[in-house]
Design a protein around this motif. Structure first.
Motif, PDB file in Angstrom:
ATOM      1  N   GLY A   1     -73.889   8.057  -0.685  1.00 31.22           N
ATOM      2  CA  GLY A   1     -73.637   8.535  -1.895  1.00 31.22           C
ATOM      3  C   GLY A   1     -73.270   7.653  -3.086  1.00 31.22           C
ATOM      4  N   GLU A   2     -72.650   6.694  -2.859  1.00 32.11           N
ATOM      5  CA  GLU A   2     -72.562   5.752  -4.182  1.00 32.11           C
ATOM      6  C   GLU A   2     -73.814   5.152  -4.479  1.00 32.11           C
ATOM      7  OE1 GLU A   2     -67.526   4.586  -3.123  1.00 32.11           O
ATOM      8  OE2 GLU A   2     -69.275   3.350  -2.286  1.00 32.11           O
ATOM      9  N   LEU A   3     -74.367   5.026  -3.590  1.00 26.97           N
ATOM     10  CA  LEU A   3     -75.883   4.185  -4.043  1.00 26.97           C
ATOM     11  C   LEU A   3     -76.521   5.384  -4.718  1.00 26.97           C
ATOM     12  CD1 LEU A   3     -77.914   2.228  -1.750  1.00 26.97           C
ATOM     13  CD2 LEU A   3     -79.272   3.783  -3.141  1.00 26.97           C
ATOM     14  N   ARG A   4     -76.587   6.564  -4.262  1.00 29.31           N
ATOM     15  CA  ARG A   4     -77.572   7.304  -4.980  1.00 29.31           C
ATOM     16  C   ARG A   4     -77.044   7.794  -6.209  1.00 29.31           C
ATOM     17  NH1 ARG A   4     -78.735  11.608  -0.035  1.00 29.31           N
ATOM     18  NH2 ARG A   4     -80.563  10.794   0.924  1.00 29.31           N
ATOM     19  N   LEU A   5     -75.614   7.797  -6.409  1.00 28.87           N
ATOM     20  CA  LEU A   5     -75.106   8.163  -7.665  1.00 28.87           C
ATOM     21  C   LEU A   5     -75.191   7.091  -8.573  1.00 28.87           C
ATOM     22  CD1 LEU A   5     -73.040   9.999  -9.248  1.00 28.87           C
ATOM     23  CD2 LEU A   5     -71.146   8.734  -8.100  1.00 28.87           C
ATOM     24  N   ALA A   6     -75.119   5.759  -8.042  1.00 25.94           N
ATOM     25  CA  ALA A   6     -75.397   4.542  -9.106  1.00 25.94           C
ATOM     26  C   ALA A   6     -76.796   4.552  -9.408  1.00 25.94           C
ATOM     27  CB  ALA A   6     -74.829   3.251  -8.330  1.00 25.94           C
ATOM     28  N   ASP A   7     -77.770   5.176  -8.522  1.00 28.04           N
ATOM     29  CA  ASP A   7     -78.929   4.912  -8.999  1.00 28.04           C
ATOM     30  C   ASP A   7     -79.536   6.145  -9.895  1.00 28.04           C
ATOM     31  OD1 ASP A   7     -81.585   3.792  -8.536  1.00 28.04           O
ATOM     32  OD2 ASP A   7     -82.240   5.029  -7.085  1.00 28.04           O
ATOM     33  N   GLY A   8     -78.489   6.981 -10.291  1.00 31.04           N
ATOM     34  CA  GLY A   8     -79.032   8.216 -11.293  1.00 31.04           C
ATOM     35  C   GLY A   8     -79.547   9.113 -10.534  1.00 31.04           C
ATOM     36  N   ARG A   9     -79.125   9.802  -9.243  1.00 34.57           N
ATOM     37  CA  ARG A   9     -79.613  10.673  -8.457  1.00 34.57           C
ATOM     38  C   ARG A   9     -78.314  11.526  -7.855  1.00 34.57           C
ATOM     39  NH1 ARG A   9     -82.943   8.414  -4.069  1.00 34.57           N
ATOM     40  NH2 ARG A   9     -81.669   6.694  -4.464  1.00 34.57           N
TER      41      ARG A   9
ATOM     42  N   ARG B   1     -77.596  14.567  -7.846  1.00 30.94           N
ATOM     43  CA  ARG B   1     -77.615  15.872  -7.223  1.00 30.94           C
ATOM     44  C   ARG B   1     -77.956  15.450  -5.417  1.00 30.94           C
ATOM     45  NH1 ARG B   1     -78.418  20.830  -8.876  1.00 30.94           N
ATOM     46  NH2 ARG B   1     -78.798  20.013 -10.933  1.00 30.94           N
ATOM     47  N   LEU B   2     -78.658  14.308  -5.407  1.00 30.60           N
ATOM     48  CA  LEU B   2     -78.962  13.914  -4.000  1.00 30.60           C
ATOM     49  C   LEU B   2     -77.613  13.262  -3.274  1.00 30.60           C
ATOM     50  CD1 LEU B   2     -82.253  12.217  -4.045  1.00 30.60           C
ATOM     51  CD2 LEU B   2     -81.626  14.338  -2.697  1.00 30.60           C
ATOM     52  N   ALA B   3     -76.663  12.995  -4.233  1.00 28.16           N
ATOM     53  CA  ALA B   3     -75.277  12.258  -3.694  1.00 28.16           C
ATOM     54  C   ALA B   3     -74.373  13.351  -3.374  1.00 28.16           C
ATOM     55  CB  ALA B   3     -74.635  11.410  -4.794  1.00 28.16           C
ATOM     56  N   VAL B   4     -74.237  14.655  -3.995  1.00 26.76           N
ATOM     57  CA  VAL B   4     -73.433  15.560  -3.681  1.00 26.76           C
ATOM     58  C   VAL B   4     -73.211  15.806  -2.168  1.00 26.76           C
ATOM     59  CG1 VAL B   4     -72.682  17.912  -4.050  1.00 26.76           C
ATOM     60  CG2 VAL B   4     -73.299  16.803  -6.133  1.00 26.76           C
ATOM     61  N   PRO B   5     -74.333  16.093  -1.623  1.00 25.48           N
ATOM     62  CA  PRO B   5     -74.173  16.383   0.028  1.00 25.48           C
ATOM     63  C   PRO B   5     -73.307  15.203   0.878  1.00 25.48           C
ATOM     64  CG  PRO B   5     -76.412  17.222  -0.741  1.00 25.48           C
ATOM     65  CD  PRO B   5     -75.911  16.140  -1.948  1.00 25.48           C
TER      66      PRO B   5
END
Length: 738
Positions: A593-601, A603-607
């Motif tokens: 989740g933290e990786l996806r959020l830092a990568d600008g995604r 919506r994918l990090a929320v789940p």
């Protein structure tokens, strides 16, 4: 460039040598013929006019070989001290090859019964070690004119003794072929024994061809042994006649007219193959391979090699024609046919060669090597015993080891055979602390196929061997034996070890320390990097999930792309149901989740965050993946990170209601009392940034909603800096209002 003497001169020299063998000859020269050792210094002023003229002709830059040879011949006829000094000077390495060759050919052409002056013996023998290869035949013919005495004995001694430096020994063997005597023939046949070094055997085979005038036997020791048995009892004249007849026959076959005719036939058949239709080419090639004329059969092999390189098909008649060449008279034809059939993966050829190997039906080393390489690709039980016997052969041992290793890998060795082969390999290698510095790579591979822990202790040491071929063989043996991959992963910076480590990790990697070590060593080559990434993802699905988050962190420190780190985490999360415990799953979800959020995604990090934050789901109950990773397994720090991560991801993906619902829980103490966030809390800054962004984008109602929720969240104790930023956003929404 020095020219080869014309056939007539070669025949004259040969005839002179053969007549001398038959009984002609006189004792060596007298004491006045001596020439001082060392470089010869000439004083032109002291030379007689006749010697001076021939000296100048011999050393002239503008004279052809025939003119120089005539001058050298006159100096030999003179025989005086000055003339011999000029000849000794002319044969030294400091002179040009053209001057050297003129003297050598003049000496070789001495008539029967008149050997060269004894004074020239030492200058000629000194050149044995350094004469240029094109002149070695001329030197051999010149030395052969010393029919009796020390020259023959010295050459035979140099050829026979194992302590003779190898280049000098090979040259002595080469020039012995020009002597054409039975003692020399006997020695050369003895030097073809399989126990001799490979280059000594090759030199002896070539010298026998020169001596006998027979080219067809090549490096077939059995053929030469038979020839010697048939000719050794001939009397001197019959021996000379037999050799002269062979040489004459060889010269006739190699005549200019014959060469032109054969060249024409080869050209025509090559053209016929090129213009033939695709359906007819295999038939044309089959006919060529079966032709009795050697050059046409060789053309067939060349065209077959080209056809194989082009990836074109080989039908059964064409394969049969290739197999028939396994029985050709010429060893090189047999060798090339075996190499082609090896690359074609021809099973019947493997059966034929295994049977021949078992029966001892091949004696030429080069052909045996090709046969063994075919059987490495297509192992056969029938070849095991013969390969076992060849293990300690200095020329064929590596190929025999490769055959046995392939046979073991195919499961064709019985337990007793495996133990027998292993014992022999250990005996060949010697004690571990006294083993060979450079073990043959194929033997390393064989030891890896059969050995146990004590053998792998030795193989592990060879992984750091200075020879890259041995190093790679040791690394591959380690990788193929299901040993721990950490030693290979720790050496993945080595370009020799790296591909072995990557392939082994992709195939069976599951050890967390090895995966961490490999992750810390990304290759620079783009092609290797793709394979490295695939290996890490494949191994992550097999590795202990508790360690995979650490692998992702190692990759981040190594500068790996977010997509790779996410793929590694996902591979661990996608293990079969129940394959990942709740604690490990929680850590993996949080990291992804933290990786996806830092990568600008976001919506994918929320789940990912939602599965870790019960308050993020309606009614506060965990849903979906949260049942496998409940919030109760998180540490306080992880719970804080997951909550803040969810709020940020929800805000950035326009899920405001859910974001503020969780944010209120974040800043609410037990009893429902709001807790004032710390100064500079990044979540407050994020809320203000979102409000500002929405206001500037014209989404006024959404921006006001964010500001209202922020006021409710912070309460009356809002810090002045936050109030000022809220006021700035409100001014954007309603410019000019108080």
């Amino acid at each position: 460039m020095p020219r080869t003497p014309p056939p007539r001169r070669k025949h004259a020299a040969l005839l002179a040598a053969l007549l001398a063998v038959a009984g002609a000859g006189v004792p060596a020269g007298c004491g006045r013929d001596r020439v001082d050792r060392g470089p010869v210094r000439l004083n032109e002023g002291l030379l007689s006019s006749r010697v001076l003229g021939d000296y100048r002709r011999l050393s002239s830059a503008g004279l052809d070989l025939a003119g120089r040879t005539a001058a050298a011949t006159r100096l030999l006829e003179d025989g005086g001290q000055d003339a011999l000094r000029v000849l000794a000077w002319a044969v030294e390495p400091a002179r040009t090859p053209a001057v050297n060759q003129a003297v050598l050919q003049a000496i070789a052409a001495r008539p029967p019964g008149r050997p060269p002056p004894e004074a020239m013996r030492e200058p000629l023998m000194r050149r044995l070690g350094d004469v240029a290869p094109p002149l070695l035949d001329d030197l051999g013919r010149a030395l052969a004119r010393y029919e009796r005495g020390r020259v023959a004995n010295e050459l035979m001694r140099l050829a026979e003794r194992a302590d003779t430096p190898q280049p000098l020994r090979n040259r002595a063997i080469a020039v012995l072929g020009e002597r054409r005597t039975r003692p020399v023939a006997e020695l050369l046949v003895a030097l073809t024994d399989a126990r001799r070094p490979g280059d000594v055997r090759s030199a002896a085979f070539a010298s026998l061809a020169t001596l006998s005038g027979i080219d067809a036997y090549g490096e077939d020791p059995r053929a030469w042994t038979t020839w010697w048995r048939d000719n050794r009892k001939l009397d001197a004249e019959a021996w000379a006649r037999s050799l002269f007849r062979n040489v004459e026959r060889r010269e006739a076959v190699a005549g200019v007219n014959t060469d032109q005719l054969v060249d024409r036939l080869v050209t025509l058949n090559a053209t016929l193959y090129r213009v033939a239709g695709e359906a007819d080419k295999p038939r044309v090639l089959t006919d060529l391979l079966g032709d009795e004329l050697g050059p046409l059969a060789e053309l067939g092999l060349t065209l077959a090699e080209q056809r194989l390189s082009a990836g074109e098909g080989f039908d059964e008649p064409l394969r049969r024609a290739l197999r028939a060449n396994l029985d050709a008279v010429r060893p090189d034809t047999r060798r090339r046919a075996a190499a082609l059939l090896r690359d074609l993966g021809d099973g019947p050829a493997a059966d034929l060669l295994a049977a021949r190997l078992a029966a001892g039906g091949e004696a030429v080393t080069a052909v045996l090597r090709a046969d063994l390489r075919l059987l490495t690709r297509q192992p056969r039980v029938q070849a095991v015993e013969a390969a076992y016997e060849l293990l300690d052969d200095p020329a064929l041992g590596p190929e025999a080891a490769a055959v046995l290793a392939a046979t073991a890998e195919a499961g064709l060795l019985g337990d007793a055979q495996r133990l027998r082969v292993l014992r022999r390999v250990r005996r060949l290698l010697g004690p571990a602390d006294e083993g060979p510095l450079d073990p043959p790579p194929a033997v390393v591979t064989l030891l890896g196929r059969l050995g146990g822990d004590r053998d792998f202790a030795r193989i592990g040491a060879w992984i750091d061997h200075p020879d890259p071929v041995v190093k790679r063989a040791a690394a591959q043996a380690w990788a193929d034996a299901d040993r721990p991959l950490l030693p290979l992963a720790q050496r993945a910076d080595d370009p020799v070890i790296r591909p072995v480590a990557i392939t082994a990790t992709s195939r069976r990697g599951r050890d967390a320390p090895a995966l961490l070590a490999l992750a810390a060593r990304p290759p620079a080559d783009p092609a290797e990097r793709v394979a490295w990434e695939r290996a890490l993802v494949a191994a992550a699905g097999r590795t202990d999930p508790d360690a995979v988050a650490g692998v992702a962190s190692t990759l981040e420190r190594a500068g790996a792309a977010p997509a790779l780190r996410e793929a590694v985490l996902t591979a661990a999360l996608d293990r079969r149901p129940g394959g990942t415990g709740p604690i490990a799953r929680a850590a993996l979800l949080l990291a992804r989740g933290e990786l996806r959020l830092a990568d600008g995604r976001p919506r994918l990090a929320v789940p990912d965050f939602e599965a870790l934050v019960p308050a993020a789901t309606p009614g506060g109950a965990p849903g979906g993946p949260a049942e496998l990773a409940p919030a109760e397994v998180l540490s306080d720090d992880q719970r804080e990170r997951a909550t803040r991560g969810f709020v940020k991801a929800a805000l950035l993906s326009d899920q405001l209601d859910r974001a503020f619902g969780v944010a209120r829980a974040l800043f609410t103490a037990p009893g429902g009392v709001l807790v004032q966030p710390a100064a500079g809390d990044p979540l407050v800054d994020l809320l203000l940034d979102v409000a500002d962004e929405q206001a500037r984008a014209g989404r006024r109602s959404r921006a006001r909603r964010v500001l209202n929720e922020l006021r409710l969240l912070l309460g009356p104790a809002m810090k002045p800096g936050v109030s000022a930023r809220i006021a700035a956003v409100e001014d954007l929404l309603d410019p000019g209002s108080p």
